[in-house]
Scaffold this motif. Structure first.
Motif, PDB file in Angstrom:
ATOM      1  N   VAL A 239      27.737  41.318  39.044  1.00 32.33           N
ATOM      2  CA  VAL A 239      26.454  40.989  39.654  1.00 32.33           C
ATOM      3  C   VAL A 239      25.519  42.159  39.398  1.00 32.33           C
ATOM      4  CG1 VAL A 239      25.299  40.514  41.833  1.00 32.33           C
ATOM      5  CG2 VAL A 239      27.587  39.577  41.399  1.00 32.33           C
TER       6      VAL A 239
ATOM      7  N   LEU B  74      26.676  33.107  34.500  1.00 32.69           N
ATOM      8  CA  LEU B  74      27.905  32.871  35.269  1.00 32.69           C
ATOM      9  C   LEU B  74      28.955  32.227  34.369  1.00 32.69           C
ATOM     10  CD1 LEU B  74      29.475  32.769  37.978  1.00 32.69           C
ATOM     11  CD2 LEU B  74      28.468  30.522  38.351  1.00 32.69           C
ATOM     12  N   THR B  75      30.075  32.925  34.177  1.00 29.26           N
ATOM     13  CA  THR B  75      31.181  32.370  33.393  1.00 29.26           C
ATOM     14  C   THR B  75      32.283  31.944  34.355  1.00 29.26           C
ATOM     15  OG1 THR B  75      30.630  33.976  31.686  1.00 29.26           O
ATOM     16  CG2 THR B  75      32.728  32.804  31.443  1.00 29.26           C
ATOM     17  N   PRO B  76      32.540  30.620  34.472  1.00 30.90           N
ATOM     18  CA  PRO B  76      33.598  30.182  35.383  1.00 30.90           C
ATOM     19  C   PRO B  76      34.960  30.712  34.928  1.00 30.90           C
ATOM     20  CG  PRO B  76      32.196  28.329  34.747  1.00 30.90           C
ATOM     21  CD  PRO B  76      31.842  29.482  33.853  1.00 30.90           C
ATOM     22  N   HIS B  77      35.829  30.968  35.910  1.00 35.21           N
ATOM     23  CA  HIS B  77      37.217  31.403  35.672  1.00 35.21           C
ATOM     24  C   HIS B  77      37.283  32.740  34.931  1.00 35.21           C
ATOM     25  CE1 HIS B  77      37.822  26.781  35.780  1.00 35.21           C
ATOM     26  NE2 HIS B  77      37.502  27.274  36.945  1.00 35.21           N
ATOM     27  N   ALA B  78      36.282  33.590  35.178  1.00 31.92           N
ATOM     28  CA  ALA B  78      36.255  34.935  34.595  1.00 31.92           C
ATOM     29  C   ALA B  78      35.671  35.866  35.647  1.00 31.92           C
ATOM     30  CB  ALA B  78      35.397  34.944  33.334  1.00 31.92           C
ATOM     31  N   THR B  79      35.685  37.172  35.354  1.00 34.72           N
ATOM     32  CA  THR B  79      35.081  38.147  36.254  1.00 34.72           C
ATOM     33  C   THR B  79      33.633  38.370  35.831  1.00 34.72           C
ATOM     34  OG1 THR B  79      37.173  39.207  36.743  1.00 34.72           O
ATOM     35  CG2 THR B  79      35.206  40.549  37.049  1.00 34.72           C
ATOM     36  N   ASN B  80      32.710  38.210  36.781  1.00 33.81           N
ATOM     37  CA  ASN B  80      31.281  38.320  36.512  1.00 33.81           C
ATOM     38  C   ASN B  80      30.706  39.496  37.290  1.00 33.81           C
ATOM     39  OD1 ASN B  80      30.473  35.448  35.214  1.00 33.81           O
ATOM     40  ND2 ASN B  80      32.093  35.178  36.743  1.00 33.81           N
TER      41      ASN B  80
ATOM     42  N   THR C 235      40.260  31.032  39.208  1.00 27.23           N
ATOM     43  CA  THR C 235      39.409  31.872  40.043  1.00 27.23           C
ATOM     44  C   THR C 235      38.207  32.391  39.267  1.00 27.23           C
ATOM     45  OG1 THR C 235      41.289  32.541  41.394  1.00 27.23           O
ATOM     46  CG2 THR C 235      39.370  33.979  41.441  1.00 27.23           C
ATOM     47  N   THR C 236      37.017  32.222  39.851  1.00 30.83           N
ATOM     48  CA  THR C 236      35.801  32.807  39.305  1.00 30.83           C
ATOM     49  C   THR C 236      35.440  33.988  40.185  1.00 30.83           C
ATOM     50  OG1 THR C 236      35.090  30.604  38.616  1.00 30.83           O
ATOM     51  CG2 THR C 236      33.400  32.339  38.671  1.00 30.83           C
ATOM     52  N   GLN C 237      35.329  35.160  39.583  1.00 31.02           N
ATOM     53  CA  GLN C 237      35.139  36.386  40.346  1.00 31.02           C
ATOM     54  C   GLN C 237      33.690  36.862  40.203  1.00 31.02           C
ATOM     55  OE1 GLN C 237      37.920  37.849  41.911  1.00 31.02           O
ATOM     56  NE2 GLN C 237      36.572  39.357  42.840  1.00 31.02           N
TER      57      GLN C 237
ATOM     58  N   PRO D 171      27.608  45.282  42.562  1.00 36.09           N
ATOM     59  CA  PRO D 171      27.653  46.705  42.207  1.00 36.09           C
ATOM     60  C   PRO D 171      27.957  47.535  43.459  1.00 36.09           C
ATOM     61  CG  PRO D 171      25.370  45.925  42.249  1.00 36.09           C
ATOM     62  CD  PRO D 171      26.236  44.727  42.524  1.00 36.09           C
TER      63      PRO D 171
ATOM     64  N   ASN E  75      31.503  40.228  41.250  1.00 35.32           N
ATOM     65  CA  ASN E  75      31.624  41.584  41.783  1.00 35.32           C
ATOM     66  C   ASN E  75      30.251  42.228  41.936  1.00 35.32           C
ATOM     67  OD1 ASN E  75      34.375  41.243  41.734  1.00 35.32           O
ATOM     68  ND2 ASN E  75      34.705  42.461  39.894  1.00 35.32           N
TER      69      ASN E  75
END
Lengths: 306, 306
Positions: B28, B20-26, A101-103, A107, A105
């Motif tokens: 915005v 953008l880092t795939p398979h991580a929490t990014n 899963t790529t998340q 603000p 979020n």
């Protein structure tokens, strides 16, 4: 009634794709939406366990409207406070092949002082009627960093058991206001105490003000340091799956166990069984009721030396 | 009045992230929203050029409402047809450091036969009042693959010049209905004709029914095969930037030039200048008016041997 507070609610969007290719155009095969933010996840599980549950926090804009419409179809009662800003979205891009899963979020919206004041009035009314309250997740812009400390003090003034599940400076300030339960994960605990040794860090967190500190150690289960003793609770074996929402299910287990006046070992067993059954569920953030029933009697709870 | 048709409109969301880092929490950093879909982009540019413009197609649900609210703040007149389904979102995740974009496109809503019939009634009324029409982009689920062919025939029956900008089978069917202009890019042209040699493929596309075929060749500009001759039009030098919407700006240039009865070389120069000024603009899908004014006299248009 159990109250959960989510100051930074979100409309959680899940995209299923064959595989996410960065810097290319990706077709989304399937879109789903759900009310999100830690306290809303906790409330969903409490509701599924049969507890009357009320959610509060903030919602605004079109995404806030969408969140509330979806929430109305779930169990918890909606006591969210409307704001002029727009509730954030989170986008979880799930690779169908691997489940990775790529998340993303967004603000959160900025909450004005008048909106915070309006929330506090509503919160004091809810606190007077609740059996327990959980304060969950991050703070949106505009909310002062001592907000959770303020909410802990208001709950304690009403003799209401209060659980705090946040991180960083809001956790540091909040724990000093002496919440009944704190549920940090290993990273949050290390940031708070400077120690990566869970038993030492958990006891340090108690000295900082947490009456009971329950550290979630991922697949290894929970470590609890309480006024009545210390315990480890672990699932029969480590499971594979999607850990999204596992911590929120553990909070629901702890809080429902507190309200039902279960002894600590039973509360911890429930929290670990719910958390593990959440990792095993196909949909992120929901628990598998059959897996929960199967796991509950098989959680090993062992008392730790004082 | 110039009419643009976007059957698969979208709410275009742009997320700016550090990377953008795939398979991580990014996280915005910045969110922006805009009415999207090729025909809406064409209309925005036509409006900026001073042409009265009407947009039609479909919009529904909360995202459709958001799209229409944003559209109301732009120049074009909203003649979109409401549907029960929900307008799709597209999410463009832009790495702030490199400008690289990862695109996530939701599937479009299913359009019912009754909604298509309602659209056709509205379209016939608009066609009777328009000076030209552009049919743009993909077809949402539920719309038959010969839909553009049907819309081309209705426009031709009303003696209205019609431009078609789509791909795949809808292009293959649509071109056979003899549109006045077709604007494929190199890939679309190769899929249609089986040839990667632009001049040969452009002439083949004319034999398939396109009265004039204008191929967009990316940074190399345009290649036009028309009843009045063949031309290449190229910018003074290749530019770097975001090519999103460059093709839509070229369509706006061609269509406005047609309505203003400009000779072909002037239409092509305008289309290439607008398209290049779109690549140079900081915001995706908008053109830089100063760059456009600067480029317009410097586009090299050369006639090709017949």
């Amino acid at each position: 009634m159990i109250l959960t507070v989510t100051l930074n609610t979100a409309l959680d969007i899940t995209y299923r794709t064959a595989a996410l290719t960065p810097h290319a155009t990706n077709r989304v095969a399937e879109v789903s939406e759900r009310p999100g933010g830690k306290g809303l996840n906790v409330a969903r599980v409490l509701s599924a366990l049969g507890h009357e549950t009320v959610v509060t926090g903030f919602a605004g804009g079109r995404t806030g409207d969408a969140l509330r419409e979806l929430l109305a179809a779930e169990g918890p009662f909606d006591a969210l406070v409307g704001i002029a800003g727009t509730t954030r979205r989170t986008v979880a891009v799930v690779d169908e092949a691997t489940g990775d899963t790529t998340q993303l979020n967004e603000p959160g919206p900025t909450v004005t002082p008048a909106e915070w004041a309006s929330f506090l009035t509503s919160y004091e009314g809810l606190v007077a009627r609740a059996d327990a309250v959980a304060l969950c997740g991050s703070l949106p812009p505009g909310i002062h960093v001592g907000a959770y400390a303020e909410l802990v003090r208001l709950a304690r003034a009403a003799n209401l058991p209060v659980l705090l599940d946040t991180s960083g400076e809001p956790l540091r300030r909040g724990i000093a206001a002496r919440p009944d339960l704190v549920k940090p994960n290993a990273d949050e605990l290390a940031r708070l105490t400077g120690s990566r040794e869970p038993l030492r860090a958990t006891r340090d967190a108690r000295r900082r003000g947490g009456r009971a500190v329950i550290a979630s150690l991922g697949a290894a289960g929970l470590l609890a340091a309480t006024p009545d003793g210390s315990w480890r609770a672990a699932p029969p074996k480590a499971v594979r799956g999607n850990p999204t929402g596992a911590g929120d299910s553990a909070v629901a287990g702890l809080l429902s166990g507190l309200v039902e006046r279960l002894p600590w070992p039973d509360r911890l067993a429930r929290a670990v069984a719910l958390s593990t059954a959440t990792v095993l569920a196909p949909a992120a953030g929901e628990f598998d009721p059959e897996a929960y029933a199967d796991l509950l009697p098989r959680i090993a709870v062992t008392e730790q030396a004082p």
